[in-house]
Each structure stands twice: as structure tokens, then as C-alpha cells.
Design a protein around this motif. Structure first.
Motif, mmCIF file in Angstrom:
data_model
loop_
_atom_site.group_PDB
_atom_site.id
_atom_site.type_symbol
_atom_site.label_atom_id
_atom_site.label_comp_id
_atom_site.label_asym_id
_atom_site.label_seq_id
_atom_site.Cartn_x
_atom_site.Cartn_y
_atom_site.Cartn_z
ATOM 1 N N UNK A 55 0.837 -1.205 0.000
ATOM 2 C CA UNK A 55 0.000 0.000 0.000
ATOM 3 C C UNK A 55 0.871 1.253 0.000
ATOM 4 N N UNK A 56 1.983 1.209 0.751
ATOM 5 C CA UNK A 56 2.888 2.371 0.789
ATOM 6 C C UNK A 56 3.488 2.627 -0.589
ATOM 7 N N UNK A 57 3.787 1.527 -1.302
ATOM 8 C CA UNK A 57 4.415 1.694 -2.617
ATOM 9 C C UNK A 57 3.436 2.254 -3.643
ATOM 10 N N UNK A 58 2.129 2.264 -3.335
ATOM 11 C CA UNK A 58 1.150 2.866 -4.244
ATOM 12 C C UNK A 58 1.371 4.373 -4.347
ATOM 13 N N UNK A 59 1.963 4.946 -3.278
ATOM 14 C CA UNK A 59 2.360 6.349 -3.352
ATOM 15 C C UNK A 59 3.538 6.417 -4.305
ATOM 16 N N UNK A 60 3.391 7.098 -5.458
ATOM 17 C CA UNK A 60 4.369 6.913 -6.541
ATOM 18 C C UNK A 60 5.799 7.187 -6.102
ATOM 19 N N UNK A 61 6.667 6.188 -6.349
ATOM 20 C CA UNK A 61 8.128 6.272 -6.200
ATOM 21 C C UNK A 61 8.589 6.479 -4.757
ATOM 22 N N UNK A 62 8.039 7.488 -4.066
ATOM 23 C CA UNK A 62 8.485 7.768 -2.695
ATOM 24 C C UNK A 62 8.201 6.561 -1.795
ATOM 25 N N UNK A 63 7.030 5.943 -1.987
ATOM 26 C CA UNK A 63 6.648 4.803 -1.158
ATOM 27 C C UNK A 63 7.652 3.674 -1.271
ATOM 28 N N UNK A 64 8.113 3.399 -2.492
ATOM 29 C CA UNK A 64 9.082 2.322 -2.698
ATOM 30 C C UNK A 64 10.432 2.680 -2.075
ATOM 31 N N UNK A 65 10.810 3.969 -2.175
ATOM 32 C CA UNK A 65 12.082 4.401 -1.570
ATOM 33 C C UNK A 65 12.022 4.225 -0.059
ATOM 34 N N UNK A 66 10.899 4.611 0.543
ATOM 35 C CA UNK A 66 10.755 4.451 2.000
ATOM 36 C C UNK A 66 10.802 2.961 2.357
ATOM 37 N N UNK A 67 10.133 2.129 1.544
ATOM 38 C CA UNK A 67 10.162 0.697 1.809
ATOM 39 C C UNK A 67 11.595 0.174 1.758
ATOM 40 N N UNK A 68 12.393 0.654 0.774
ATOM 41 C CA UNK A 68 13.782 0.212 0.640
ATOM 42 C C UNK A 68 14.581 0.540 1.896
ATOM 43 N N UNK A 69 14.235 1.646 2.549
ATOM 44 C CA UNK A 69 14.974 2.055 3.749
ATOM 45 C C UNK A 69 14.590 1.189 4.947
ATOM 46 N N UNK A 70 13.301 0.885 5.091
ATOM 47 C CA UNK A 70 12.864 0.241 6.331
ATOM 48 C C UNK A 70 12.686 -1.274 6.195
ATOM 49 N N UNK A 71 12.909 -1.829 5.005
ATOM 50 C CA UNK A 71 12.644 -3.266 4.836
ATOM 51 C C UNK A 71 13.632 -4.108 5.649
#
Ligand SMILES: [Zn+2]
Ligand SMILES: [Zn+2]
Length: 189
Positions: A55-71
């Protein structure tokens, strides 16, 4: 066609380029959403958290970047594999620490020559240094004597003893070839 009005673009070629760029960005975004879902699936056990990451990655691009940091840093598979390896290593260690007599099951140690309970022979001592030998060993790893060759062992012992005592070694033993008879060539012709 609405884009033309939005950006005030008259040139149809430029409008096509902008449309293609937007399409490209949308495709990248969808691919990132899918990638985030599959990556979270491999790293996170809780399906609720996987859904949150997606769901976070649905926020374009920023969501995936945040996921990359906290995964989580590791794949679940690697964590499982490491746990199995740790358990195996602990089992090996326990086996090394607690050996048992193969005849009566009494607890023994690696260096025991005889079982203290049933008095049966557990290991043969080295003929030279007397250390307990594993039956699979071809030589004694402590003194390099060959296993099962008493003559080799007896020849090696006086040499070491005389060297320690300071007396010169006998001429006959020094000149005699050290190789056993089977290694010598069968005939000169
Ligand atoms: Zn025993
Ligand atoms: Zn030895």
C-alpha cells in the motif's frame, strides 16, 4: 487531448512526447508496486505488513524508496537456512562433547582408550607416542608414525630418544633404507 489544454501545448509532436513520458512513468510505477509486493513477500512473514508495504508503494516512487529504507535486511529463506545451520552446529558440538561407549553406552571422552564401565578397548594407542588413534586414521597425526606398522614405530622411537639423550645414532639404523619392503623395486632387470 485534455493534456493539450492543461499544459497549453499546441505542438502535437511535443504532446506525444509528454504522453509517452507519462505512460513510461506509470509503467515504472506499476512495476515498482509489483516489485515491492514480491520483495516484501520474501522478507516479511506477516501478511498484514506485506499489505502495508504494498500500500505504501502505491504512493508513486516515494513509497518504494521508503520501503527500501525500512525493509528487513534478510530474506526469510536465508534466516531459516541460518537457523538450521546453527542447530546443526550445536548438535555437532554436543556430539563432540558427549561421546558414548559403542558397547555399553557409558559416557566417554575422545581420548579414552578403554571404556571405564565395561573395560572394552575403545581406541588403539599410537605405538610411538601413545596417543589414542581414530580407527580411520592412516598415520598418527601427533607424531607422524604410520598406523599398524609396529616396526616403523619401534625404529622411530630410539632415534628420538637418542637425539634427546645426546648420544649419536647407530650407523646401521641410519644407513638402512626407511622404506618398507613392498615399496622397493621387485627386480633390477
Ligand atoms: Zn563400555
Ligand atoms: Zn603417535
Amino acid at each position: 487531448m485534455a493534456l493539450f489544454a492543461l499544459f497549453g501545448i499546441e505542438n502535437s509532436g511535443l504532446a506525444l512526447a509528454v504522453n509517452l513520458l507519462l505512460l513510461f512513468l506509470v509503467v515504472i510505477w506499476l512495476a515498482l508496486v509489483y516489485w515491492t509486493y514480491s520483495d516484501a513477500h520474501r522478507r516479511i512473514a506477516d501478511p498484514m505488513l506485506v499489505a502495508c508495504a504494498t500500500a505504501a508503494s502505491l504512493f508513486p516512487f516515494i513509497g518504494t524508496v521508503v520501503y527500501l529504507i525500512v525493509r528487513p535486511p534478510e530474506y526469510l529463506e536465508d534466516v531459516r537456512e541460518r537457523d538450521l545451520e546453527m542447530a546443526a552446529a550445536q548438535a555437532r558440538l554436543a556430539q563432540l562433547e558427549h561421546q558414548h561407549c559403542q558397547y555399553c553406552g557409558f559416557e566417554t571422552e575422545k581420548t579414552f582408550l578403554r571404556c571405564p564401565s565395561c573395560l572394552r578397548r575403545l581406541k588403539e594407542p599410537c605405538t610411538v607416542c601413545g596417543k589414542p588413534l581414530d580407527p580411520r586414521w592412516k598415520i598418527c597425526p601427533y607424531c607422524e608414525a604410520e598406523v599398524g606398522q609396529a616396526s616403523e614405530g619401534r625404529r622411530a622411537r630410539p632415534r628420538r630418544a637418542t637425539a634427546a639423550a645426546g648420544t649419536p645414532p647407530r650407523q646401521s639404523t641410519a644407513e638402512r633404507p626407511a622404506r618398507p619392503a613392498r615399496d622397493r623395486p621387485q627386480s633390477a632387470g
